[in-house]
Design a protein around this motif. Structure first.
Motif, PDB file in Angstrom:
ATOM      1  N   TRP A  36       0.917  -1.109  -0.214  1.00  0.00           N
ATOM      2  CA  TRP A  36      -0.087  -0.100   0.010  1.00  0.00           C
ATOM      3  C   TRP A  36       0.740   1.176   0.088  1.00  0.00           C
ATOM      4  O   TRP A  36       1.971   1.289   0.594  1.00  0.00           O
ATOM      5  CB  TRP A  36      -0.893   0.119   1.122  1.00  0.00           C
ATOM      6  CG  TRP A  36      -2.025  -0.870   1.260  1.00  0.00           C
ATOM      7  CD1 TRP A  36      -2.071  -2.180   1.812  1.00  0.00           C
ATOM      8  CD2 TRP A  36      -3.575  -0.638   0.706  1.00  0.00           C
ATOM      9  NE1 TRP A  36      -3.546  -2.741   1.608  1.00  0.00           N
ATOM     10  CE2 TRP A  36      -4.112  -1.919   0.800  1.00  0.00           C
ATOM     11  CE3 TRP A  36      -3.845   0.222  -0.134  1.00  0.00           C
ATOM     12  CZ2 TRP A  36      -5.436  -1.954   0.419  1.00  0.00           C
ATOM     13  CZ3 TRP A  36      -5.321   0.202  -0.550  1.00  0.00           C
ATOM     14  CH2 TRP A  36      -5.980  -0.952  -0.202  1.00  0.00           C
ATOM     15  N   PHE A  37       0.667   2.246  -0.934  1.00  0.00           N
ATOM     16  CA  PHE A  37       1.159   3.444  -1.061  1.00  0.00           C
ATOM     17  C   PHE A  37       0.175   4.600  -0.850  1.00  0.00           C
ATOM     18  O   PHE A  37      -1.004   4.226  -0.771  1.00  0.00           O
ATOM     19  CB  PHE A  37       2.138   3.486  -2.073  1.00  0.00           C
ATOM     20  CG  PHE A  37       3.253   2.815  -2.409  1.00  0.00           C
ATOM     21  CD1 PHE A  37       2.982   1.461  -2.712  1.00  0.00           C
ATOM     22  CD2 PHE A  37       4.630   3.287  -2.268  1.00  0.00           C
ATOM     23  CE1 PHE A  37       3.876   0.478  -2.741  1.00  0.00           C
ATOM     24  CE2 PHE A  37       5.567   2.384  -2.076  1.00  0.00           C
ATOM     25  CZ  PHE A  37       5.321   0.855  -2.537  1.00  0.00           C
ATOM     26  N   ARG A  38       0.374   5.795  -0.544  1.00  0.00           N
ATOM     27  CA  ARG A  38      -0.601   6.874  -0.704  1.00  0.00           C
ATOM     28  C   ARG A  38       0.118   8.121  -0.974  1.00  0.00           C
ATOM     29  O   ARG A  38       1.512   8.265  -0.974  1.00  0.00           O
ATOM     30  CB  ARG A  38      -0.985   7.090   0.950  1.00  0.00           C
ATOM     31  CG  ARG A  38      -0.035   7.532   1.915  1.00  0.00           C
ATOM     32  CD  ARG A  38      -0.463   7.629   3.404  1.00  0.00           C
ATOM     33  NE  ARG A  38       0.611   7.962   4.323  1.00  0.00           N
ATOM     34  CZ  ARG A  38       0.118   8.337   5.521  1.00  0.00           C
ATOM     35  NH1 ARG A  38      -0.785   7.796   6.140  1.00  0.00           N
ATOM     36  NH2 ARG A  38       1.260   8.756   6.312  1.00  0.00           N
ATOM     37  N   GLN A  39      -0.761   8.985  -1.522  1.00  0.00           N
ATOM     38  CA  GLN A  39      -0.220  10.370  -1.766  1.00  0.00           C
ATOM     39  C   GLN A  39      -1.139  11.445  -1.490  1.00  0.00           C
ATOM     40  O   GLN A  39      -2.347  11.418  -1.634  1.00  0.00           O
ATOM     41  CB  GLN A  39      -0.007  10.247  -3.567  1.00  0.00           C
ATOM     42  CG  GLN A  39       0.624  11.570  -3.978  1.00  0.00           C
ATOM     43  CD  GLN A  39       0.876  11.374  -5.418  1.00  0.00           C
ATOM     44  OE1 GLN A  39       0.293  10.575  -6.221  1.00  0.00           O
ATOM     45  NE2 GLN A  39       1.898  12.060  -6.212  1.00  0.00           N
ATOM     46  N   TYR A  94      -4.872   6.467  -1.113  1.00  0.00           N
ATOM     47  CA  TYR A  94      -4.269   5.216  -1.033  1.00  0.00           C
ATOM     48  C   TYR A  94      -4.584   4.221  -2.365  1.00  0.00           C
ATOM     49  O   TYR A  94      -5.445   4.083  -2.823  1.00  0.00           O
ATOM     50  CB  TYR A  94      -4.790   4.797   0.303  1.00  0.00           C
ATOM     51  CG  TYR A  94      -4.498   5.296   1.482  1.00  0.00           C
ATOM     52  CD1 TYR A  94      -5.155   6.511   1.980  1.00  0.00           C
ATOM     53  CD2 TYR A  94      -3.832   4.593   2.334  1.00  0.00           C
ATOM     54  CE1 TYR A  94      -4.919   7.174   3.082  1.00  0.00           C
ATOM     55  CE2 TYR A  94      -3.257   5.444   3.476  1.00  0.00           C
ATOM     56  CZ  TYR A  94      -3.866   6.537   3.892  1.00  0.00           C
ATOM     57  OH  TYR A  94      -3.490   7.329   5.061  1.00  0.00           O
ATOM     58  N   TYR A  95      -3.160   3.785  -2.660  1.00  0.00           N
ATOM     59  CA  TYR A  95      -2.878   2.774  -3.594  1.00  0.00           C
ATOM     60  C   TYR A  95      -2.699   1.595  -3.145  1.00  0.00           C
ATOM     61  O   TYR A  95      -1.794   1.484  -2.416  1.00  0.00           O
ATOM     62  CB  TYR A  95      -1.890   3.372  -4.726  1.00  0.00           C
ATOM     63  CG  TYR A  95      -2.135   4.754  -5.127  1.00  0.00           C
ATOM     64  CD1 TYR A  95      -1.630   5.848  -4.734  1.00  0.00           C
ATOM     65  CD2 TYR A  95      -2.915   4.750  -6.590  1.00  0.00           C
ATOM     66  CE1 TYR A  95      -2.071   7.255  -5.465  1.00  0.00           C
ATOM     67  CE2 TYR A  95      -3.308   6.008  -7.117  1.00  0.00           C
ATOM     68  CZ  TYR A  95      -2.598   7.168  -6.711  1.00  0.00           C
ATOM     69  OH  TYR A  95      -3.099   8.388  -7.214  1.00  0.00           O
ATOM     70  N   CYS A  96      -3.172   0.684  -3.902  1.00  0.00           N
ATOM     71  CA  CYS A  96      -2.702  -0.748  -3.770  1.00  0.00           C
ATOM     72  C   CYS A  96      -1.810  -1.201  -4.825  1.00  0.00           C
ATOM     73  O   CYS A  96      -2.080  -0.754  -6.160  1.00  0.00           O
ATOM     74  CB  CYS A  96      -4.047  -1.868  -3.819  1.00  0.00           C
ATOM     75  SG  CYS A  96      -3.604  -3.563  -3.827  1.00  0.00           S
ATOM     76  N   ALA A  97      -0.764  -2.023  -4.575  1.00  0.00           N
ATOM     77  CA  ALA A  97       0.289  -2.232  -5.717  1.00  0.00           C
ATOM     78  C   ALA A  97       0.745  -3.716  -5.649  1.00  0.00           C
ATOM     79  O   ALA A  97       0.909  -4.105  -4.352  1.00  0.00           O
ATOM     80  CB  ALA A  97       1.418  -1.311  -5.665  1.00  0.00           C
ATOM     81  N   ALA A  98       0.883  -4.097  -6.513  1.00  0.00           N
ATOM     82  CA  ALA A  98       1.420  -5.523  -6.881  1.00  0.00           C
ATOM     83  C   ALA A  98       2.879  -5.532  -7.670  1.00  0.00           C
ATOM     84  O   ALA A  98       2.931  -4.702  -8.655  1.00  0.00           O
ATOM     85  CB  ALA A  98       0.324  -6.373  -7.317  1.00  0.00           C
ATOM     86  N   GLY A 120      -3.663   0.100  -8.588  1.00  0.00           N
ATOM     87  CA  GLY A 120      -4.922   0.179  -8.523  1.00  0.00           C
ATOM     88  C   GLY A 120      -5.222   1.692  -8.697  1.00  0.00           C
ATOM     89  O   GLY A 120      -4.239   2.500  -8.647  1.00  0.00           O
ATOM     90  N   PRO A 121      -6.393   2.212  -8.832  1.00  0.00           N
ATOM     91  CA  PRO A 121      -6.810   3.658  -9.338  1.00  0.00           C
ATOM     92  C   PRO A 121      -6.963   4.289  -8.031  1.00  0.00           C
ATOM     93  O   PRO A 121      -6.707   5.670  -7.997  1.00  0.00           O
ATOM     94  CB  PRO A 121      -8.162   3.467  -9.900  1.00  0.00           C
ATOM     95  CG  PRO A 121      -8.906   2.180  -9.369  1.00  0.00           C
ATOM     96  CD  PRO A 121      -7.720   1.173  -9.142  1.00  0.00           C
TER      97      PRO A 121
END
Length: 129
Positions: A36-39, A94-98, A120-121
């Protein structure tokens, strides 16, 4: 690459909890690193939390350590972020990432955005004071 969809964002009051969920469309979810990332507006995207392929190893940004918990379900193809004691500073998209992982069952994870190639969006979390 993997298609990712985040849910669970919204407007919450400071001190409240929120759970974000991310569903991945792949038959090989257990082979992917997840994070998880966030901006926030005017800021660069930052690492929040990561979980290993086997779900055993986790890592957190110092700013969320002790408040956020990441987990994954390799049967349901989901990764969740439980957020407690939210503060206005947690307001962000918040972004989900793989990202491609290693051998099945690996305990490896990554905190680096460049190791993730599917995003993800995003889901907006806004914390009011």
């Amino acid at each position: 690459q993997v298609q990712l969809v985040e849910t669970g964002g919204g407007l919450v009051q400071a001190g409240a909890s929120r759970r974000l969920s991310c569903t991945a469309s792949t038959r090989t979810f257990s082979l992917f690193l997840m994070g998880w990332f966030r901006q926030s507006p005017g800021k660069e995207r930052e690492f929040v939390a990561a979980v290993s392929q086997n779900g055993i190893a986790t890592a957190y940004a110092d700013s969320v350590k002790g408040r956020f918990t990441i987990s994954r379900d390799n049967i349901k193809n989901t990764v969740e972020l439980q957020m407690n004691s939210l503060s206005p500073e947690d307001t962000a998209l918040y972004y989900c990432a793989a990202g491609p992982g290693g051998l099945r069952g690996s305990s490896s994870y990554s905190t680096r955005s460049r190791d993730y190639n599917s995003w993800g969006p995003g889901t907006q979390v806004t914390v009011s004071s």
